[in-house]
Design an enzyme around this catalytic site. Structure first.
Site, short mmCIF file in Angstrom:
data_model
loop_
_atom_site.label_atom_id
_atom_site.label_comp_id
_atom_site.label_asym_id
_atom_site.label_seq_id
_atom_site.Cartn_x
_atom_site.Cartn_y
_atom_site.Cartn_z
NE ARG A 27 -4.57 3.62 5.49
CZ ARG A 27 -4.87 2.51 4.83
NH1 ARG A 27 -3.90 1.70 4.46
NH2 ARG A 27 -6.11 2.20 4.54
CD1 TRP A 75 -8.34 11.78 4.59
CD2 TRP A 75 -10.30 11.15 3.71
NE1 TRP A 75 -8.51 12.44 3.41
CE2 TRP A 75 -9.69 12.08 2.84
CE3 TRP A 75 -11.54 10.63 3.36
CZ2 TRP A 75 -10.27 12.48 1.64
CZ3 TRP A 75 -12.12 11.03 2.17
CH2 TRP A 75 -11.49 11.94 1.32
N GLY A 102 -13.85 2.46 6.18
CA GLY A 102 -14.86 2.15 5.18
C GLY A 102 -16.14 2.92 5.43
CD GLU A 481 1.20 10.39 -12.86
OE1 GLU A 481 -0.03 10.41 -12.95
OE2 GLU A 481 1.80 10.22 -11.78
CE LYS A 485 2.41 12.39 -8.91
NZ LYS A 485 1.64 11.31 -9.34
CG HIS A 504 -10.25 22.12 -32.04
ND1 HIS A 504 -10.83 22.37 -33.26
CD2 HIS A 504 -9.16 21.35 -32.30
CE1 HIS A 504 -10.16 21.74 -34.22
NE2 HIS A 504 -9.12 21.12 -33.66
O1 M6R Z 1 -3.71 2.67 -5.18
P1 M6R Z 1 -4.17 3.05 -6.56
O2 M6R Z 1 -3.10 2.97 -7.57
O3 M6R Z 1 -5.41 2.30 -6.98
O4 M6R Z 1 -4.60 4.56 -6.44
C1 M6R Z 1 -5.22 5.23 -7.50
C2 M6R Z 1 -5.15 6.73 -7.32
O5 M6R Z 1 -5.83 7.11 -6.15
C3 M6R Z 1 -3.70 7.22 -7.22
O6 M6R Z 1 -2.97 6.84 -8.35
C4 M6R Z 1 -3.64 8.74 -7.07
O7 M6R Z 1 -4.14 9.36 -8.21
C5 M6R Z 1 -2.19 9.12 -6.79
N1 M6R Z 1 -2.02 9.33 -5.40
C6 M6R Z 1 -1.74 10.33 -7.51
O8 M6R Z 1 -0.40 10.57 -7.26
#
Ligand code: M6R
Length: 608
Positions: A27, A75, A102, A481, A485, A504
């Site tokens: 995480r 974190w 949170g 995307e 990545k 542009h």
């Molecule tokens: O859990 P989620 O799909 O809501 O997360 C959204 C973004 O944080 C997530 O897609 C993030 O951009 C990815 N880790 C990128 O690979």
């Protein structure tokens, strides 16, 4: 983001808590700690940096005796990732230890109030107010102290609490931050996600916001915010422990790329019965669909990119306006959303703070909401009117891969389903698209089979410090995307650009040797894209093209070519992204990056 675990039972809590924290490492975190309660005493230990530091410091948990405890990976948000700021936070009299996920939004005000009452703060965190509030309100009744404390907190929080006066008891509180209870035999658990629970139990209880629970080795009692007992159902997690492990792969990301054919099959197959799309979990009638004037897709990061792909497909097929918008913008924009709007919310985790806020905002404006989510029982899944799950299994790598492709697959199914219900496509087109969707798992496998060639290209191009992805229409949506990545795991700057927009302004950045990755699978616009390829080549760029199998013309234009399996144009994004996921992976590997845990990133962004 932060991870929470709790254990009470007959075994030593320390090692079990550390094992749970290991499973939550993905995480994202920068410090960790555990607190274990034994015969009226709380022992706590914390360390900044890697979890391994805490394991070494506590001899794998053995130094903290006791059968009941809490653990946390932090974190950093409020205060640097130091040992002092790490959780658990322990009250000055040693009676309470607290872990928190949170943000407590009114912490500054509470801190001032508590300081005036004589409490001394040791950390910079928002969390420390919780432990002092518990201390302040505790007069021998733990439940009452928890309720009074929680009533003072604004913001999002999941809390784990142990009290020295209550041996063997854990308190778990949930308010707008994930927390799941695990039921064992003679032992019980809590964790911020199921990956920390599945090695012990698959029987779980999902807490609702505002609920809290008391856990002992004998049982679990759940209460609402007024302290009334609530009866909860037990859910069975379908993921097994292997699904959350690497299974011989060097990285979770590679494993999850390779799992995509299986994930797509699990997502698509149950929804196509005898050639007909059946969307269990969607109760929208044809009449309701006909009343929809506009579709808004909202999400963050890669899920938003999946939404961009979905907006092209859905608008093309359904002939109604479809827009994709990032959730962090939508939520603060006073958007024109009402009862005639269908809002599609996409989230792998179902716990992304901005996505949840946007969903709440759209619901409040009367929109019909439909969620595309991977995690069963998550907040997004619970809030939306209709839910379509992606059956991708647990996704551990921070960089999403199978999460994204299964989201696009669900959006494709939904678009084709809606187009037919609205009478916008004929039977032949419907059948062709359904067949195309059903072939995605096999086509995705063929894209994965390009692995060796992609490795070769990654070796060749991994030294670029900045590059561009260009495309048009669905290819452009896929560029978004592909670019994310690459940058998130290799730290190489890249930009996704609509190819026609280059001239542009941005073309000023194209110079000798600059790498431009050109997605040209959308064949209706192939000639247009070739013009853009010529423009960048004329300025010295190197071009790596991704084209559909069988396209011979591309050889004359590009320096290198990757072929994606031939597909219906509307279904291309699922297969063309696969070689680019692999490209990002191998470039990051060549450059020695920490692929599964990229710097500064968290898997699930549960705070704003
Ligand atoms: O859990 P989620 O799909 O809501 O997360 C959204 C973004 O944080 C997530 O897609 C993030 O951009 C990815 N880790 C990128 O690979």
């Amino acid at each position: 983001m932060c991870g929470i675990v709790g254990y009470t039972g007959g075994a030593s809590a320390g090692p079990i808590l550390l094992e749970g924290l290991k499973r939550l490492e993905y995480r994202g975190y920068d410090s960790a700690g555990i607190a274990v309660q034994e015969s009226g005493v709380i022992h706590a230990s914390k360390a900044s940096g890697h979890l391994q530091h805490l394991c070494e410091k506590t001899h794998d948990g053995a130094d903290l005796p006791g059968l009941c405890g809490i653990g946390h990976t932090r974190w950093a948000t409020h205060g640097a990732p130091t040992e002092t700021n790490a959780h658990p936070h322990v009250s000055d009299d040693g009676k309470f230890a607290v872990v928190h996920n949170g943000i407590i939004e009114n912490y500054a005000q509470l801190r001032e109030e508590l300081t005036q009452r004589g409490f001394v703060f040791h950390s910079e965190t928002d969390t420390e107010v919780v432990v002092h509030l518990l201390d302040y309100y505790y007069k021998g009744d733990l439940k009452a102290a928890v309720m009074k404390t929680v009533a003072r907190l604004d913001g999002s929080f999941a809390l784990g609490v142990v009290c020295a006066d209550h041996p063997g008891e854990l308190i778990a509180v949930k308010s707008a931050s994930p927390l799941i209870l695990g039921l064992g035999v003679g032992e019980n658990f809590f964790a911020s996600d199921v990956t920390a629970l599945v090695s012990h139990t698959r029987n779980v209880i999902y807490l609702e916001d505002g609920e809290f629970a008391s856990l002992t080795s004998e049982g679990i009692t759940v209460f609402d915010c007024a302290g009334r007992e609530v009866s909860k159902s037990i859910s069975r997690v379908v993921w097994d422990v292997e699904a959350a492990e690497k299974g011989g792969y060097e990285h979770f990301m590679l494993k999850e790329i390779m799992e995509q054919p299986r994930a797509l099959k699990a997502t698509i197959e149950p929804r196509v019965r005898e050639g007909e799309i059946v969307l269990d979990g969607v109760e929208l009638t044809r009449q309701q669909l006909q009343g929809i004037r506009r579709v808004v897709i909202t999400a963050c990061g890669s899920a938003y990119h999946a939404g961009c792909v979905g907006s092209y497909i859905m608008e093309e097929l359904c002939r109604i306006p479809v827009e994709a918008e990032v959730a962090s913008e939508l939520r603060y924009r006073n958007p024109l959303i009402g009862e005639d709007t269908l809002v599609i919310v996409i989230s792998q985790s179902g716990e992304t703070a901005d996505t949840i806020a946007a969903l709440r905002e759209c619901k409040a404006r009367g929109a019909r909401t439909l969620a595309i989510v991977n995690v069963v029982g998550s907040t997004v899944a619970k809030l939306a009117d209709d839910v379509l799950y992606t059956w991708a299994g647990p996704e551990i790598a921070v960089a999403t891969t199978k999460g994204y492709t299964t989201q696009v697959a669900v959006l494709s199914l939904l678009s084709v389903y809606m187009a037919r219900e609205l009478g916008r496509i004929d039977e032949d087109r419907y059948r062709a698209l359904v067949n195309g969707i059903c072939s995605l798992p096999e086509r995705c496998q063929r894209a994965i089979d390009l692995n060796t060639h992609v490795q070769y290209l990654a070796k060749r191009y991994h030294n670029n410090s900045s590059l561009f992805f260009i495309g048009r229409n669905l290819d452009y949506a896929a560029c978004l995307e592909a670019s994310l990545k690459l940058k998130e795991i290799s730290y190489i700057h890249s930009e996704a650009y609509a190819a026609g927009e280059l001239k542009h302004g941005t073309i000023a950045l194209i110079d000798e040797g600059r790498l431009v990755i050109s997605l040209c699978c959308y064949e209706a616009l192939f000639d247009k894209l070739v013009s853009n390829v010529k423009e960048v080549k004329a300025r010295g760029a190197k071009v790596l093209a991704v084209a559909q199998e069988g396209n011979r013309r591309i050889f004359a234009e590009a320096d290198d070519v990757l072929f994606a399996p031939h597909m219906d144009p509307l279904l291309i994004p699922v297969t063309e992204i696969v070689p680019l996921q692999l490209f990002a992976y191998y470039v990051a590997k060549e450059n020695g990056c920490d692929i599964d845990k990229p710097k500064n990133l968290a898997k699930s962004v549960t705070v704003e």
